[in-house]
Design a protein around this motif. Structure first.
Motif, PDB file in Angstrom:
ATOM      1  N   PHE A   1      -6.501  13.844  -7.767  1.00 30.26           N
ATOM      2  CA  PHE A   1      -6.848  12.595  -8.428  1.00 30.26           C
ATOM      3  C   PHE A   1      -5.978  11.403  -8.023  1.00 30.26           C
ATOM      4  O   PHE A   1      -6.496  10.292  -7.847  1.00 30.26           O
ATOM      5  CB  PHE A   1      -6.830  12.772  -9.950  1.00 30.26           C
ATOM      6  N   PRO A   2      -4.653  11.566  -7.881  1.00 29.31           N
ATOM      7  CA  PRO A   2      -3.865  10.395  -7.462  1.00 29.31           C
ATOM      8  C   PRO A   2      -4.327   9.801  -6.136  1.00 29.31           C
ATOM      9  O   PRO A   2      -4.237   8.577  -5.939  1.00 29.31           O
ATOM     10  CB  PRO A   2      -2.436  10.956  -7.377  1.00 29.31           C
ATOM     11  N   ALA A   3      -4.799  10.646  -5.227  1.00 29.90           N
ATOM     12  CA  ALA A   3      -5.316  10.117  -3.959  1.00 29.90           C
ATOM     13  C   ALA A   3      -6.523   9.227  -4.205  1.00 29.90           C
ATOM     14  O   ALA A   3      -6.671   8.163  -3.582  1.00 29.90           O
ATOM     15  CB  ALA A   3      -5.676  11.265  -3.016  1.00 29.90           C
ATOM     16  N   GLY A   4      -7.397   9.643  -5.117  1.00 26.92           N
ATOM     17  CA  GLY A   4      -8.563   8.826  -5.429  1.00 26.92           C
ATOM     18  C   GLY A   4      -8.193   7.530  -6.111  1.00 26.92           C
ATOM     19  O   GLY A   4      -8.727   6.455  -5.786  1.00 26.92           O
ATOM     20  N   VAL A   5      -7.282   7.589  -7.071  1.00 24.58           N
ATOM     21  CA  VAL A   5      -6.820   6.380  -7.759  1.00 24.58           C
ATOM     22  C   VAL A   5      -6.218   5.405  -6.748  1.00 24.58           C
ATOM     23  O   VAL A   5      -6.520   4.203  -6.755  1.00 24.58           O
ATOM     24  CB  VAL A   5      -5.786   6.751  -8.847  1.00 24.58           C
ATOM     25  N   ALA A   6      -5.365   5.919  -5.876  1.00 25.57           N
ATOM     26  CA  ALA A   6      -4.716   5.072  -4.883  1.00 25.57           C
ATOM     27  C   ALA A   6      -5.717   4.455  -3.916  1.00 25.57           C
ATOM     28  O   ALA A   6      -5.583   3.292  -3.526  1.00 25.57           O
ATOM     29  CB  ALA A   6      -3.668   5.878  -4.113  1.00 25.57           C
TER      30      ALA A   6
ATOM     31  N   LEU B   1       0.811  -1.212   0.000  1.00 27.06           N
ATOM     32  CA  LEU B   1       0.000   0.000   0.000  1.00 27.06           C
ATOM     33  C   LEU B   1       0.847   1.266   0.000  1.00 27.06           C
ATOM     34  O   LEU B   1       0.427   2.303  -0.518  1.00 27.06           O
ATOM     35  CB  LEU B   1      -0.927   0.003   1.219  1.00 27.06           C
ATOM     36  N   ALA B   2       2.040   1.184   0.563  1.00 22.80           N
ATOM     37  CA  ALA B   2       2.863   2.379   0.721  1.00 22.80           C
ATOM     38  C   ALA B   2       3.226   3.016  -0.608  1.00 22.80           C
ATOM     39  O   ALA B   2       3.426   4.230  -0.687  1.00 22.80           O
ATOM     40  CB  ALA B   2       4.124   2.051   1.511  1.00 22.80           C
ATOM     41  N   VAL B   3       3.316   2.207  -1.665  1.00 23.70           N
ATOM     42  CA  VAL B   3       3.746   2.746  -2.956  1.00 23.70           C
ATOM     43  C   VAL B   3       2.577   3.071  -3.876  1.00 23.70           C
ATOM     44  O   VAL B   3       2.791   3.533  -5.001  1.00 23.70           O
ATOM     45  CB  VAL B   3       4.687   1.752  -3.671  1.00 23.70           C
ATOM     46  N   LEU B   4       1.351   2.862  -3.423  1.00 20.03           N
ATOM     47  CA  LEU B   4       0.202   3.097  -4.300  1.00 20.03           C
ATOM     48  C   LEU B   4       0.098   4.555  -4.730  1.00 20.03           C
ATOM     49  O   LEU B   4      -0.251   4.855  -5.878  1.00 20.03           O
ATOM     50  CB  LEU B   4      -1.095   2.666  -3.614  1.00 20.03           C
ATOM     51  N   ARG B   5       0.373   5.470  -3.787  1.00 18.95           N
ATOM     52  CA  ARG B   5       0.269   6.883  -4.147  1.00 18.95           C
ATOM     53  C   ARG B   5       1.246   7.248  -5.268  1.00 18.95           C
ATOM     54  O   ARG B   5       0.877   7.944  -6.227  1.00 18.95           O
ATOM     55  CB  ARG B   5       0.523   7.749  -2.905  1.00 18.95           C
ATOM     56  N   SER B   6       2.470   6.763  -5.181  1.00 20.03           N
ATOM     57  CA  SER B   6       3.444   7.078  -6.227  1.00 20.03           C
ATOM     58  C   SER B   6       3.065   6.425  -7.551  1.00 20.03           C
ATOM     59  O   SER B   6       3.268   7.007  -8.626  1.00 20.03           O
ATOM     60  CB  SER B   6       4.852   6.660  -5.799  1.00 20.03           C
TER      61      SER B   6
ATOM     62  N   THR C   1     -14.806   9.158 -13.002  1.00 17.86           N
ATOM     63  CA  THR C   1     -14.611   8.197 -14.087  1.00 17.86           C
ATOM     64  C   THR C   1     -13.136   8.033 -14.421  1.00 17.86           C
ATOM     65  O   THR C   1     -12.637   6.915 -14.587  1.00 17.86           O
ATOM     66  CB  THR C   1     -15.388   8.660 -15.329  1.00 17.86           C
ATOM     67  N   ALA C   2     -12.432   9.155 -14.518  1.00 17.08           N
ATOM     68  CA  ALA C   2     -11.004   9.092 -14.870  1.00 17.08           C
ATOM     69  C   ALA C   2     -10.191   8.406 -13.775  1.00 17.08           C
ATOM     70  O   ALA C   2      -9.274   7.615 -14.066  1.00 17.08           O
ATOM     71  CB  ALA C   2     -10.479  10.503 -15.125  1.00 17.08           C
ATOM     72  N   MET C   3     -10.512   8.687 -12.509  1.00 11.45           N
ATOM     73  CA  MET C   3      -9.798   8.029 -11.412  1.00 11.45           C
ATOM     74  C   MET C   3     -10.035   6.530 -11.429  1.00 11.45           C
ATOM     75  O   MET C   3      -9.108   5.734 -11.197  1.00 11.45           O
ATOM     76  CB  MET C   3     -10.228   8.627 -10.069  1.00 11.45           C
ATOM     77  N   LEU C   4     -11.271   6.120 -11.707  1.00 14.01           N
ATOM     78  CA  LEU C   4     -11.571   4.687 -11.710  1.00 14.01           C
ATOM     79  C   LEU C   4     -10.866   3.987 -12.871  1.00 14.01           C
ATOM     80  O   LEU C   4     -10.365   2.862 -12.716  1.00 14.01           O
ATOM     81  CB  LEU C   4     -13.085   4.466 -11.787  1.00 14.01           C
ATOM     82  N   ALA C   5     -10.798   4.636 -14.027  1.00 11.59           N
ATOM     83  CA  ALA C   5     -10.091   4.034 -15.161  1.00 11.59           C
ATOM     84  C   ALA C   5      -8.613   3.852 -14.840  1.00 11.59           C
ATOM     85  O   ALA C   5      -8.019   2.810 -15.169  1.00 11.59           O
ATOM     86  CB  ALA C   5     -10.270   4.902 -16.403  1.00 11.59           C
ATOM     87  N   SER C   6      -8.009   4.829 -14.185  1.00 12.35           N
ATOM     88  CA  SER C   6      -6.596   4.683 -13.818  1.00 12.35           C
ATOM     89  C   SER C   6      -6.411   3.642 -12.718  1.00 12.35           C
ATOM     90  O   SER C   6      -5.397   2.931 -12.686  1.00 12.35           O
ATOM     91  CB  SER C   6      -6.024   6.037 -13.385  1.00 12.35           C
ATOM     92  N   ALA C   7      -7.384   3.529 -11.822  1.00 10.35           N
ATOM     93  CA  ALA C   7      -7.310   2.478 -10.806  1.00 10.35           C
ATOM     94  C   ALA C   7      -7.360   1.100 -11.458  1.00 10.35           C
ATOM     95  O   ALA C   7      -6.674   0.164 -11.010  1.00 10.35           O
ATOM     96  CB  ALA C   7      -8.455   2.637  -9.807  1.00 10.35           C
ATOM     97  N   ALA C   8      -8.151   0.963 -12.520  1.00 15.81           N
ATOM     98  CA  ALA C   8      -8.191  -0.311 -13.237  1.00 15.81           C
ATOM     99  C   ALA C   8      -6.820  -0.635 -13.823  1.00 15.81           C
ATOM    100  O   ALA C   8      -6.360  -1.790 -13.780  1.00 15.81           O
ATOM    101  CB  ALA C   8      -9.242  -0.249 -14.346  1.00 15.81           C
ATOM    102  N   ARG C   9      -6.145   0.381 -14.338  1.00 16.42           N
ATOM    103  CA  ARG C   9      -4.808   0.163 -14.894  1.00 16.42           C
ATOM    104  C   ARG C   9      -3.814  -0.214 -13.796  1.00 16.42           C
ATOM    105  O   ARG C   9      -2.977  -1.114 -13.975  1.00 16.42           O
ATOM    106  CB  ARG C   9      -4.359   1.420 -15.643  1.00 16.42           C
TER     107      ARG C   9
END
Length: 408
Positions: free
Chosen positions: A391-396, A15-20, A122-130
């Motif tokens: 947005f990175p916080a949401g993706v993470a 989890l620690a590296v998810l933000r990066s 929507t954009a955050m969820l698409a990046s989370a999928a990636r």
């Protein structure tokens, strides 16, 4: 030997590296968000938005199914090992507003604007999928990505549930998580609470019928306007005297319409507004009491009254365990989170998912850093701006929720 008897837990390196990792995806997240923002669509049918999301996902190992009755899109990521399924949701639709933000990627569609952050969701969820696709070897189970149209009053979540989104992985999802951007909260801050988070919303319309006549001779008419005006005060008294303050309700009259000119007493008047509650019991009580009050007031004025209450979204209720899990994950991934003391009296159709699956809904602050949160335009304003740096916080957080639930 001295010192603490218990050692602190070791950090979760996954989890620690998810933000990066989410930061590395920021160009793609922003690009998709801006494409959707510039070409917004309303309601249940969003063909351009659906196509943009599909392009963003096309190179990933996902099983993608498009909606039948709507332009919904469901994508399933299978982990390297068998296990349960979790659901992550992002909504895609815009609002009927003329944008006035001055953004370089402002809406190109007259009268339509992404004024509630759904483009960001929507954009955050698409990046989370990636991000999760790159880590599928760590997943013991499946992730269902729910790209939903029609959140703004169209019950889009119900359509997707009816078409099987909760069972898209082959078995019922066991947890669910959604995020909503708030432009008047510090950027990057996750906030939520156990239990009721957002209110139900129902719409009422009251038709008051009297007898029209000349404005100079009200004694020869039955004026519906004073009856309608009296109902406004009576409804507020109903809330304060019949509803417990410990399980509150809001009844707001937002429209009164009557008449065509100054010297005619109209035959009809119309009163309309919204009902917000934080429990289904109080919701039912208000819906039962409102017609009684209005009909009694109308009868006192000699008017006929017809009351229609149109059901809206139910109360958004977070599963206590999952809400606290989200706050804990935010601390571990982002270094901070905030437990909300009070619910938000807005409404959200992710409530339909949470009625069926233990899960949580959380807010993500997205106030532009140069703006005082107290002065920031809120969601549903034609001047609202959401800080892309959040947005990175949401993706993470999307990714963290799935990884935590499906740890192999």
């Amino acid at each position: 030997m001295t010192g603490p008897t218990e050692l602190p837990p070791l950090p979760d390196t996954r989890l620690a590296v998810l933000r990066s990792e989410a930061e590395a995806l920021q160009p793609a997240t922003v690009a998709l968000r801006r494409e959707i923002h510039a070409h917004p669509e309303q309601g249940l049918h969003l063909p351009r938005t659906q196509a943009a999301v599909r392009r963003a996902l096309e190179d990933l190992p996902l099983e993608i199914v498009e909606g039948k009755s709507t332009t919904a899109l469901t994508a399933v990521l299978r982990g390297a090992q068998d296990g349960p399924a979790v659901l992550l949701r992002g909504d895609m639709d815009a609002l009927p507003l003329q944008e006035d933000t001055g953004l370089e990627f402002a809406s190109e569609v007259d009268g339509t604007m992404h004024a509630c952050g759904h483009d960001g969701h929507t954009a955050m969820l698409a990046s989370a999928a990636r991000l999760l696709a790159a880590r599928r070897h760590e997943l013991a189970g499946s992730v269902v990505f729910m790209f939903q149209p029609g959140e703004e009053g169209y019950h889009g979540a119900r359509h997707m549930i009816h078409e099987g989104v909760l069972d898209a992985a082959g078995s019922r999802v066991e947890r669910a998580f959604g995020i909503h951007l708030l432009p008047h909260v510090e950027s990057g801050l996750i906030t939520t609470r156990p239990g009721p988070l957002m209110a139900s919303n129902d719409t009422f319309t009251i038709q008051v019928t009297g007898k029209g006549g000349h404005g100079s001779s009200p004694h020869n008419a039955i004026d519906p306007v004073p009856a309608a005006a009296a109902m406004v005060g009576a409804l507020q008294t109903m809330v304060t005297r019949r509803i417990s303050v410990f399980d509150p309700a809001v009844v707001s009259v937002t429209r009164i319409a009557a008449g065509t000119t100054t010297n005619i007493i109209p035959e009809t008047a119309e009163v309309a507004g919204t009902i917000r509650t934080l429990s289904e019991a109080t919701r039912a009580r208000v819906k039962a009491e409102l017609p009684k009050v209005c009909e009694a007031v109308g009868a006192a004025h000699g008017c006929r009254v017809l009351v229609d209450v149109e059901p809206g979204y139910p109360v958004t209720v977070n599963d206590p365990e999952q809400a606290l899990r989200v706050l804990d994950l935010a601390q571990r991934v982002l270094g901070r989170s905030e437990l909300l003391a009070d619910p938000n009296m807005g409404a959200e159709d992710f409530s339909y998912v949470l009625q069926r699956v233990p899960g949580a809904f959380a807010f993500l602050g997205a106030c532009p850093p140069e703006v005082d949160p107290a002065e920031a335009p809120t969601n549903h304003s034609n001047r609202v701006r959401h800080h892309e740096g959040a947005f990175p916080a949401g993706v993470a957080m999307y990714a963290a929720f799935a990884l935590d639930a499906l740890a192999g």
